[in-house]
Scaffold this motif. Structure first.
Motif, PDB file in Angstrom:
ATOM      1  N   ARG A   1      46.282  38.085 110.797  1.00 22.83           N
ATOM      2  CA  ARG A   1      45.787  37.672 109.495  1.00 22.83           C
ATOM      3  C   ARG A   1      45.311  36.217 109.554  1.00 22.83           C
ATOM      4  O   ARG A   1      45.853  35.392 110.294  1.00 22.83           O
ATOM      5  CB  ARG A   1      46.909  37.808 108.471  1.00 22.83           C
ATOM      6  N   ALA A   2      44.315  35.904 108.762  1.00 21.67           N
ATOM      7  CA  ALA A   2      43.772  34.539 108.721  1.00 21.67           C
ATOM      8  C   ALA A   2      44.642  33.671 107.812  1.00 21.67           C
ATOM      9  O   ALA A   2      44.271  33.318 106.685  1.00 21.67           O
ATOM     10  CB  ALA A   2      42.329  34.562 108.233  1.00 21.67           C
ATOM     11  N   ARG A   3      45.812  33.305 108.315  1.00 23.11           N
ATOM     12  CA  ARG A   3      46.799  32.587 107.499  1.00 23.11           C
ATOM     13  C   ARG A   3      46.361  31.174 107.133  1.00 23.11           C
ATOM     14  O   ARG A   3      46.922  30.556 106.230  1.00 23.11           O
ATOM     15  CB  ARG A   3      48.127  32.543 108.237  1.00 23.11           C
ATOM     16  N   GLY A   4      45.392  30.644 107.855  1.00 21.67           N
ATOM     17  CA  GLY A   4      44.975  29.273 107.599  1.00 21.67           C
ATOM     18  C   GLY A   4      44.406  29.047 106.222  1.00 21.67           C
ATOM     19  O   GLY A   4      44.517  27.942 105.677  1.00 21.67           O
ATOM     20  N   PHE A   5      43.790  30.070 105.630  1.00 20.11           N
ATOM     21  CA  PHE A   5      43.195  29.888 104.304  1.00 20.11           C
ATOM     22  C   PHE A   5      44.258  29.520 103.265  1.00 20.11           C
ATOM     23  O   PHE A   5      44.061  28.612 102.451  1.00 20.11           O
ATOM     24  CB  PHE A   5      42.463  31.159 103.865  1.00 20.11           C
ATOM     25  N   ALA A   6      45.396  30.245 103.271  1.00 23.77           N
ATOM     26  CA  ALA A   6      46.440  29.979 102.272  1.00 23.77           C
ATOM     27  C   ALA A   6      47.101  28.625 102.510  1.00 23.77           C
ATOM     28  O   ALA A   6      47.400  27.888 101.559  1.00 23.77           O
ATOM     29  CB  ALA A   6      47.485  31.092 102.292  1.00 23.77           C
ATOM     30  N   VAL A   7      47.340  28.274 103.783  1.00 25.19           N
ATOM     31  CA  VAL A   7      47.936  26.980 104.084  1.00 25.19           C
ATOM     32  C   VAL A   7      46.979  25.858 103.677  1.00 25.19           C
ATOM     33  O   VAL A   7      47.385  24.847 103.081  1.00 25.19           O
ATOM     34  CB  VAL A   7      48.301  26.891 105.575  1.00 25.19           C
ATOM     35  N   TYR A   8      45.708  26.030 103.977  1.00 23.16           N
ATOM     36  CA  TYR A   8      44.688  25.053 103.576  1.00 23.16           C
ATOM     37  C   TYR A   8      44.716  24.861 102.061  1.00 23.16           C
ATOM     38  O   TYR A   8      44.718  23.735 101.558  1.00 23.16           O
ATOM     39  CB  TYR A   8      43.316  25.556 104.026  1.00 23.16           C
ATOM     40  N   ALA A   9      44.733  25.979 101.316  1.00 19.75           N
ATOM     41  CA  ALA A   9      44.693  25.906  99.852  1.00 19.75           C
ATOM     42  C   ALA A   9      45.944  25.227  99.304  1.00 19.75           C
ATOM     43  O   ALA A   9      45.868  24.423  98.354  1.00 19.75           O
ATOM     44  CB  ALA A   9      44.536  27.298  99.268  1.00 19.75           C
ATOM     45  N   ALA A  10      47.110  25.550  99.891  1.00 14.47           N
ATOM     46  CA  ALA A  10      48.351  24.929  99.422  1.00 14.47           C
ATOM     47  C   ALA A  10      48.316  23.417  99.623  1.00 14.47           C
ATOM     48  O   ALA A  10      48.636  22.639  98.716  1.00 14.47           O
ATOM     49  CB  ALA A  10      49.543  25.529 100.160  1.00 14.47           C
ATOM     50  N   LEU A  11      47.902  22.996 100.812  1.00 15.27           N
ATOM     51  CA  LEU A  11      47.887  21.563 101.106  1.00 15.27           C
ATOM     52  C   LEU A  11      46.855  20.822 100.268  1.00 15.27           C
ATOM     53  O   LEU A  11      47.102  19.709  99.795  1.00 15.27           O
ATOM     54  CB  LEU A  11      47.606  21.349 102.598  1.00 15.27           C
TER      55      LEU A  11
ATOM     56  N   VAL B   1      53.178  17.428  98.002  1.00  9.97           N
ATOM     57  CA  VAL B   1      54.158  17.991  98.927  1.00  9.97           C
ATOM     58  C   VAL B   1      55.450  17.175  98.867  1.00  9.97           C
ATOM     59  O   VAL B   1      56.560  17.732  98.805  1.00  9.97           O
ATOM     60  CB  VAL B   1      53.613  18.042 100.368  1.00  9.97           C
ATOM     61  N   ALA B   2      55.317  15.865  98.858  1.00  6.99           N
ATOM     62  CA  ALA B   2      56.498  15.000  98.770  1.00  6.99           C
ATOM     63  C   ALA B   2      57.264  15.276  97.485  1.00  6.99           C
ATOM     64  O   ALA B   2      58.506  15.383  97.479  1.00  6.99           O
ATOM     65  CB  ALA B   2      56.084  13.533  98.843  1.00  6.99           C
ATOM     66  N   GLU B   3      56.551  15.396  96.378  1.00 13.66           N
ATOM     67  CA  GLU B   3      57.192  15.642  95.083  1.00 13.66           C
ATOM     68  C   GLU B   3      57.885  16.999  95.061  1.00 13.66           C
ATOM     69  O   GLU B   3      58.986  17.137  94.504  1.00 13.66           O
ATOM     70  CB  GLU B   3      56.140  15.558  93.969  1.00 13.66           C
ATOM     71  N   LEU B   4      57.286  18.006  95.691  1.00 19.41           N
ATOM     72  CA  LEU B   4      57.893  19.332  95.757  1.00 19.41           C
ATOM     73  C   LEU B   4      59.220  19.267  96.506  1.00 19.41           C
ATOM     74  O   LEU B   4      60.241  19.819  96.057  1.00 19.41           O
ATOM     75  CB  LEU B   4      56.933  20.302  96.446  1.00 19.41           C
TER      76      LEU B   4
END
Length: 474
Positions: free
Chosen positions: A354-364, A372-375
């Motif tokens: 699966r092209a997992r990079g799309f979701a990680v890209y969108a999250a970041l 990310v720090a606040e989370l």
């Protein structure tokens, strides 16, 4: 002569549009129900088998009917993992941008193994991997791989470690295999995650090659004991440290472990499944100081980064060893070429994935560095609030120093502890999991979800209080 056959008749564009719109409505209704629905499932496994089972249809079924009936049949068996009141294991929810990107990943249906199968998917991984590397303070030259989860990230990293250690002894493990190879020792903390042992087994490194180093009461590896073990034999070694013990959240003294590994010439691998994300927070970064000196790192995105399952990451400070352990080639593949710095299949155990990079890209991109720090900081704050609130619950004992997002607690004896946990889960107000630590049963509470609020913590505390009172009366 064979007559030409027409292709299968599929649904029209209008039907597909109706199907996807209806599916989106089912999905949004599910998400909208999270605050009011019980967190646990409401159907038994046997009931779900009856609802979902039956004979395989003889002929086609309308896709809209299939989706409607699937959603209806599965709904009672769904656990509200995306809910802010789900505290089981160490599982995050799904950030809105990451969920939307994951939907697009399914629709686009790209295979990011190499550029020829979808350059956008490959480039999204390049960018997201670079962002993660920067965010967590890993070496700028470290290679990376997108995998299913920390299990496969361990396998990827430890395969690179095996390659490097044996190469130093003049043994080409990719060419010659392990039969007759020089011995390799692996040193593990007593409270490491079982996925590390499993990855070693997959790589042909058995229990006889493993040395277990004592850990303290919260699960941190004892560095003096590690030093003594490393000095026992003059045999190449792989040391596995941990950033975030699964029950307590405790982080090994990574600087001390790194010193010991460096002095012994050992490869240092860090299991950072969730805890390595502390490096993204100025408030918690000190807990993982020294992690950047490791040789490899394995961690998940579907935990604290809150991307949909499944999503893991493997990073390696020695790209040559990483690539040598993973790469494959064949005449039919279209690999390399101008502008293609890294065909992803050279770095992962998988060809097709699966092209997992799309979701990680969108999250970041949706969170940014500050988000990310606040989370991380907000969820750790919730864990501390929950632990403090347990002081008012009769008979409750908090078992760990709450350093990150994990709270471990129990009630008197094993039977009482399990009864309280069962009542909390049955109430539907919160979902937590049980564990055995040392000789006793305990309850694990992990705050990993971006949606968890002060109100969710208050509801969870009230549920534990009511369960404890109910067990006391019963």
């Amino acid at each position: 002569m064979v007559a030409k056959q027409d292709g299968p008749t599929g649904p029209s564009a209008g039907v597909v549009e109706e199907l996807l719109n209806r599916t989106a409505r089912i999905a949004t209704d599910w998400l909208a129900s999270l605050d009011r629905r019980p967190v646990g499932e409401s159907a038994s496994v046997d009931e779900l088998r009856a609802r979902l089972g039956g004979p395989l249809p003889t002929g086609p079924v309308d896709p809209l009917v299939v989706v409607e009936e699937l959603a209806r049949a599965a709904e009672p068996g769904l656990v509200a993992i995306p809910s802010g009141r789900y505290f089981g294991f160490v599982i995050g929810g799904g950030l809105p941008a990451a969920v939307a990107a994951d939907w697009l990943t399914s629709v686009w249906d790209q295979c990011p193994g190499f550029y020829a199968c979808g350059p956008a998917a490959s480039v999204a991984e390049e960018v997201a991997g670079g962002w993660v590397r920067e965010l967590l303070g890993l070496p700028r030259t470290a290679s990376f791989a997108f995998v299913t989860g920390c299990q496969m990230a361990h396998l990827t990293c430890l395969a690179a470690a095996r390659h490097q250690v044996l190469r130093g002894l003049g043994w080409d493990v990719e060419q010659r295999g392990l039969a007759g190879a020089p011995p390799v020792r692996v040193l593990l903390g007593a409270r490491r995650h079982v996925s590390v042992d499993r990855a070693l087994r997959f790589l042909g490194i058995g229990r006889d090659s493993v040395r277990v180093v004592p850990a303290d009461t919260d699960g941190r590896i004892e560095v003096p004991a590690l030093r003594r073990e490393l000095a026992v034999e003059d045999v190449p070694a792989i040391v596995c440290a941990q950033a975030g013990e699964v029950n307590t959240g405790a982080v090994d003294d990574l600087a001390g472990v790194a010193d010991a590994a460096r002095e012994a010439g050992a490869w240092l691998h860090v299991d950072g499944a969730f805890g390595l994300w502390a490096a993204a927070s100025p408030a918690f970064r000190h807990l993982v100081a020294g992690a950047e000196r490791a040789d490899s790192w394995a961690f998940d995105a579907h935990k604290w980064l809150n991307v949909p399952y499944d999503s893991g990451l493997a990073f390696c400070a020695h790209p040559d060893a990483h690539r040598a352990a993973m790469t494959a080639t064949a005449g039919y593949l279209v690999q390399g070429g101008p502008g293609h710095p890294r065909d992803a299949m050279d770095w992962t155990p998988a060809f097709s994935r699966r092209a997992r990079g799309f979701a990680v890209y969108a999250a970041l991109r949706s969170l940014g560095r500050q988000g990310v720090a606040e989370l991380v900081e907000r969820t750790c704050g919730h864990a501390r609030t929950f632990a403090a609130g347990l002081a008012a619950v009769p008979g409750c004992q908090v078992l760990n120093e709450v350093v990150l997002n994990q709270v471990l607690f129990r009630f008197g004896d094993d039977r009482t502890t399990d009864q309280v946990l069962r009542r909390v889960v049955d109430s539907g107000e919160a979902w937590m999991s049980g564990t055995t630590v040392g000789a006793g049963r305990a309850i694990r509470m992990s705050v990993s979800n971006w949606q968890t609020s002060d109100r969710d913590i208050a509801r969870a505390l009230a549920a534990v209080q009511a369960a404890a009172v109910g067990v006391g009366r019963g």
